[in-house]
Scaffold this active site. Structure first.
Site, PDB file in Angstrom:
ATOM      1  N   SER A 299      11.572   5.765   9.506  1.00  0.00           N
ATOM      2  CA  SER A 299      10.259   6.521  10.007  1.00  0.00           C
ATOM      3  C   SER A 299      10.480   6.913  11.541  1.00  0.00           C
ATOM      4  O   SER A 299      11.616   7.411  12.027  1.00  0.00           O
ATOM      5  CB  SER A 299       8.894   5.922   9.611  1.00  0.00           C
ATOM      6  OG  SER A 299       7.862   6.699   9.776  1.00  0.00           O
TER       7      SER A 299
ATOM      8  N   ASP B 104       8.400   9.301  -1.390  1.00  0.00           N
ATOM      9  CA  ASP B 104       7.791   9.492   0.021  1.00  0.00           C
ATOM     10  C   ASP B 104       7.213  10.966   0.115  1.00  0.00           C
ATOM     11  O   ASP B 104       7.835  12.044  -0.213  1.00  0.00           O
ATOM     12  CB  ASP B 104       8.961   9.308   0.866  1.00  0.00           C
ATOM     13  CG  ASP B 104       8.434   9.443   2.431  1.00  0.00           C
ATOM     14  OD1 ASP B 104       7.280   9.943   2.772  1.00  0.00           O
ATOM     15  OD2 ASP B 104       9.117   8.765   3.068  1.00  0.00           O
TER      16      ASP B 104
ATOM     17  N   HIS C 119       6.303   6.128   1.247  1.00  0.00           N
ATOM     18  CA  HIS C 119       6.866   6.043   2.558  1.00  0.00           C
ATOM     19  C   HIS C 119       7.140   4.648   3.076  1.00  0.00           C
ATOM     20  O   HIS C 119       8.423   4.387   3.288  1.00  0.00           O
ATOM     21  CB  HIS C 119       6.157   6.833   3.522  1.00  0.00           C
ATOM     22  CG  HIS C 119       6.737   6.726   4.768  1.00  0.00           C
ATOM     23  ND1 HIS C 119       7.877   7.584   5.164  1.00  0.00           N
ATOM     24  CD2 HIS C 119       6.379   6.245   5.953  1.00  0.00           C
ATOM     25  CE1 HIS C 119       8.408   7.494   6.561  1.00  0.00           C
ATOM     26  NE2 HIS C 119       7.229   6.637   6.977  1.00  0.00           N
TER      27      HIS C 119
END
Length: 401
Positions: free
Chosen positions: A183, A351, A381
């Site tokens: 991320s 995601d 995610h």
């Protein structure tokens, strides 16, 4: 003296964690900061390092920058076994347990015998510039001794990479054996590989693309606006008074919806009421009960409020908005052309925040191309954290075998 800190960023002489929000006692945070790295600090202990003034992309110079960081293992004689693990948006530097038994947030990735084996590698994790777990940020003192608050400048991912490069220099790390992250952490890892190609030999970019898209910026703006519209925010100058807890909790709710998949939320909560709180049996809209999913989001918001600073949430979210490896470098393939690292690119199949298609685009644009590895997880995610074990084989064979 080795300084360790609580998760509130308050210097202590013995390790202590999880003691309130990281905005607390900001005026004490940079007390007794080491001008050079302390020798023999216990593994997994938060340390401080002053790196001096830093010129930012926005044109402002941030004076007397301090970075908080943790290390595990031993740097070898030629400095060739150093691994940098970058945390995500509201993460901290405690990747794995060390001298204490407090679990880290990526234990499946790093630790004795893990893919990033701390018995073999010298592992470093650095609190992002603008954060609230040891690094200079909005809640730390400005030159006048008062918290930066609304005066804290805009920081980009390139700025924080430049700051981290200075810390690497101070630790005696000329190049990283590997830089990894998911991320926001993956965006930071990618920026390292492109900005300092000669200093990154392996790079794992997980659950993030080459830039933040318009949709991702839109989600981020909704979060920062939730904080800014809290009456207690006071333009960012709330230190010493009531905290903008409602705004920060709402920002976390918005974010957490994007971290989990629709299927995961529906399968876990469905339309069920929270205990006796029957939403359809209330006499008024104002007095209705909650659905289970609402209670879950309330819980996520309350947890973050207890451990994070609202201004830092804004500062780091703005940094993620700035993520664009192509800015000032040309088209994607041209921007990546300078990178010499061996890459591992991965995405979570479900995601809905950073779509796998973005990771595929990045993988295909890298010099020589790269294979996209898929994490099979229904939760969305957050699978990059909970299911990192699925990449153990690839990490060992590609990087750490």
């Amino acid at each position: 003296m080795t300084i360790s800190i609580t998760r509130s960023g308050v210097p202590e002489t013995t390790p202590s964690r999880n003691a309130g929000t990281c905005a607390a006692s900001a005026s004490a945070r940079v007390a007794d900061v080491h001008p050079a790295p302390p020798a023999g600090a216990p593994d997994g202990t938060v340390q401080y390092l002053r790196i001096g003034a830093l010129d930012l992309e926005c044109g402002v110079t941030l004076p007397d920058v301090v970075l908080g960081y943790e290390t595990w293992g031993t740097l070898n004689a030629d400095g060739s076994n150093a691994v940098l693990i970058e945390h995500a948006l509201t993460g901290d530097t405690h990747v794995t347990r060390g001298a204490s038994e407090e679990p880290g947030w990526w234990e499946e990735l790093a630790g004795p015998g893990a893919p990033v084996d701390t018995d073999r590698y010298f592992v470093v994790s650095i609190n992002i510039l603008g954060g609230c777990y040891g690094s200079t940020g909005p809640s730390t003192p400005a030159p006048d001794g008062q918290p930066w608050g609304s005066r804290f400048p805009l920081v980009t991912l390139r700025d924080t990479t430049a700051a981290e490069a200075r810390l690497a220099d101070a630790l005696g790390i000329g190049s990283w054996y590997a830089v990894l992250g998911g991320s926001l952490g993956g965006a930071r890892a990618l920026e390292w590989a492109v900005t300092y190609p000669e200093r990154v030999r392996h790079c794992a970019v997980i659950s993030v693309g080459a830039s933040s898209t318009a949709e991702q910026i839109a989600f981020a703006q909704a979060q920062t606006l939730a904080i800014r519209q809290d009456p207690n925010f006071r333009g960012g100058n709330y230190y010493g008074g009531p905290q903008p807890e409602a705004g920060l909790a709402l920002a976390r709710r918005i974010a957490h919806i994007t971290y989990r998949s629709a299927a995961e939320l529906d399968g876990r909560f469905g339309r069920n009421p929270q205990g006796a709180e029957a939403p359809l049996e209330a006499g008024s809209v104002a007095g209705r009960g909650r659905y289970q999913v609402e209670s879950y989001l309330d819980h996520q918001g309350s947890k973050l409020v207890r451990r994070f600073d609202a201004n830092s949430y804004i500062a780091i979210t703005e940094a993620l908005m700035s993520h664009d490896v192509c800015r000032g470098r040309g088209a994607l393939s041209a921007s990546l052309a300078a990178a010499t690292a061996k890459f591992l690119i991965a995405a979570v199949e479900s995601d809905r925040l950073y779509f796998p298609a973005q990771s595929l685009e990045l993988a295909e644009a890298l010099p020589g191309g790269a294979v996209l590895h898929m994490i099979d997880s229904p939760i969305g995610h957050d699978g990059f954290l909970t299911e990192i074990g699925q990449l153990s084989g690839q990490l060992r064979s590609h990087f750490f075998g």
